[in-house]
Scaffold this motif. Structure first.
Motif, PDB file in Angstrom:
ATOM      1  N   ASP A 159       0.736  -1.273   0.037  1.00  0.00           N
ATOM      2  CA  ASP A 159       0.142   0.089  -0.006  1.00  0.00           C
ATOM      3  C   ASP A 159       1.016   1.218   0.146  1.00  0.00           C
ATOM      4  O   ASP A 159       1.957   1.202   0.237  1.00  0.00           O
ATOM      5  CB  ASP A 159      -0.937  -0.068   1.041  1.00  0.00           C
ATOM      6  CG  ASP A 159      -0.196   0.132   2.403  1.00  0.00           C
ATOM      7  OD1 ASP A 159       0.752   0.335   2.604  1.00  0.00           O
ATOM      8  OD2 ASP A 159      -0.702  -0.677   3.406  1.00  0.00           O
ATOM      9  N   ASP A 160       0.227   2.469  -0.152  1.00  0.00           N
ATOM     10  CA  ASP A 160       0.995   3.677  -0.429  1.00  0.00           C
ATOM     11  C   ASP A 160       1.564   3.894   1.004  1.00  0.00           C
ATOM     12  O   ASP A 160       2.797   4.420   0.984  1.00  0.00           O
ATOM     13  CB  ASP A 160      -0.143   4.877  -0.700  1.00  0.00           C
ATOM     14  CG  ASP A 160      -0.421   4.555  -1.971  1.00  0.00           C
ATOM     15  OD1 ASP A 160      -0.204   4.022  -2.785  1.00  0.00           O
ATOM     16  OD2 ASP A 160      -1.549   5.570  -2.051  1.00  0.00           O
ATOM     17  N   GLU A 161       1.107   3.731   2.268  1.00  0.00           N
ATOM     18  CA  GLU A 161       1.943   4.011   3.275  1.00  0.00           C
ATOM     19  C   GLU A 161       3.431   3.056   3.457  1.00  0.00           C
ATOM     20  O   GLU A 161       4.095   3.718   3.958  1.00  0.00           O
ATOM     21  CB  GLU A 161       1.016   3.687   4.655  1.00  0.00           C
ATOM     22  CG  GLU A 161       1.611   4.185   5.840  1.00  0.00           C
ATOM     23  CD  GLU A 161       1.805   5.453   5.971  1.00  0.00           C
ATOM     24  OE1 GLU A 161       2.876   5.664   6.539  1.00  0.00           O
ATOM     25  OE2 GLU A 161       1.349   6.561   5.319  1.00  0.00           O
ATOM     26  N   THR A 162       3.227   1.835   3.057  1.00  0.00           N
ATOM     27  CA  THR A 162       4.270   1.052   3.251  1.00  0.00           C
ATOM     28  C   THR A 162       5.194   1.559   2.298  1.00  0.00           C
ATOM     29  O   THR A 162       6.596   1.620   2.420  1.00  0.00           O
ATOM     30  CB  THR A 162       3.990  -0.312   2.746  1.00  0.00           C
ATOM     31  OG1 THR A 162       3.035  -0.939   3.535  1.00  0.00           O
ATOM     32  CG2 THR A 162       5.313  -1.170   2.976  1.00  0.00           C
TER      33      THR A 162
END
Length: 367
Positions: free
Chosen positions: A2-5
């Motif tokens: 995901d974007d946060e990772t």
């Protein structure tokens, strides 16, 4: 992913929040004008130019400024990752050299945060051991170090093994991987020591539960590791049930590890064998080593059942010597029946209760 990772990984590469937003915007466009990137990333056009120069230097993008208007093009991700990997690999030799120059004093203590590192350290201690290992380990992890344990035993190292969390394992499970084994159904800390100078300690939950939030510690200090050994034998070993004991060694044999000599002396005495002893030893509180020779007549020990120690973790050999021999030991067992012989006690490194502190012990069949 995901974007946060993705953002977290880019942070580890040293990018700030705005740099990450700008770079991901450029990636999404592939190639774009600075004004477009600024609008989509929510930053100023001047900031885009400034950040793009930094990203260009690190190989993330190419700033195409030989045309009007200037555009910014993202480099293919596989090329970026390959370049970063190459940079890290080129750094390794220098880091390794500098690490190798760190003195042992600076590495006396090491905090360990992961189970993977704990298991790696256990294997390392087993591979380096030349005389003695004590190991308390959960039964669920035994298989992971079984090959290293077998190799350690094959090198003639004394391996004292405590398996916790399962007291139903059969004796044949331990053939060839330890010298003495006890099992305990309760959970206990992981404890590993080698040669009384290298040690490792970790809470049980760190090994059997993920995200336990606990840490282990490795110690390389001769003054402290014996305390860990004492805790192993004083607090945990007595609570467990003996399930396996190795066979007596073929004699003659010389032992520089005193506990190993005590174990083998006990096994031979229990089999009814007459054993002669020759020890390089010195009277306690003196400096001069000499040879003490005599007949083994008893053992005080806490390794094997039934234990015969008079205080916790005691290990001593009781030897009958000729009255003229022994060079100064007072003896604590009195004279023999014929009045010509007396008995003395031999202890290991740091002995102070026994008559002698020994450096090595040779056992052989009595003639």
């Amino acid at each position: 992913m995901d974007d946060e990772t993705v953002a977290d990984n880019l942070r580890q590469l040293g990018l700030s929040e705005k740099e990450i937003d700008t770079y991901l915007t450029i990636l999404e466009h592939g190639e774009a004008k600075a004004s477009t990137v600024a609008e989509d990333a929510g930053v100023s056009k001047r900031y885009v130019y400034s950040v793009s120069e930094k990203l260009d230097e690190r190989g993330f993008v190419d700033v195409i400024d030989h045309v009007v208007p200037t555009t910014i093009r993202a480099n293919p991700p596989e090329e970026v990752v390959a370049a970063l990997t190459s940079d890290l690999e080129s750094l390794q030799p220098e880091l390794t050299t500098r690490y190798g120059n760190v003195s042992e004093q600076e590495r006396e203590f090491e905090v360990i945060k992961t189970r993977t590192t704990i298991m790696k350290r256990i294997r390392g201690l087993l591979e380096r051991a030349t005389e003695e290992v004590t190991l308390s380990i959960p039964a669920s992890l035994l298989e992971e170090v079984e090959d290293e344990l077998r190799e350690t035993v094959d090198r003639g190292v004394l391996v004292i093994l405590l398996v916790t969390g399962d007291d139903t394992l059969p004796a044949e499970r331990f053939e060839g991987i330890a010298s003495v084994v006890r099992v305990w159904g309760e959970n206990a800390p992981l404890i590993v020591t080698a040669e009384r100078r290298l040690g490792l300690f970790a809470p049980n939950e760190m090994l059997v539960r993920s995200n336990a939030g606990t840490q282990g510690i490795a110690i390389s200090q001769a003054q402290l590791v014996p305390i860990i050994v004492g805790s192993f034998f004083g607090n945990y070993w007595p609570m467990a049930e003996q399930v396996y004991v190795t066979n007596p060694d073929d004699l003659p044999r010389t032992y520089t590890d005193f506990r190993h000599a005590v174990l083998q002396s006990t096994l031979h005495l229990e089999d009814g064998r007459e054993i002669a002893i020759s020890a390089e030893a010195r009277p306690v509180r003196t400096d001069d080593y000499a040879t003490v020779e005599g007949r083994l007549v008893g053992v005080r020990q806490s390794l094997l059942e039934p234990t015969r120690d008079t205080f916790a973790v005691e290990n001593a050999l009781i030897v009958e010597i000729e009255a003229a021999d022994g060079g100064g030991g007072d003896g604590d067992e009195g004279e023999g029946e014929d009045g010509d012989n007396r008995t003395v006690t031999l202890g290991g490194e740091g002995a102070f209760v026994e008559d002698y502190e020994t450096k090595s012990v040779t056992l052989e069949p009595a003639s």
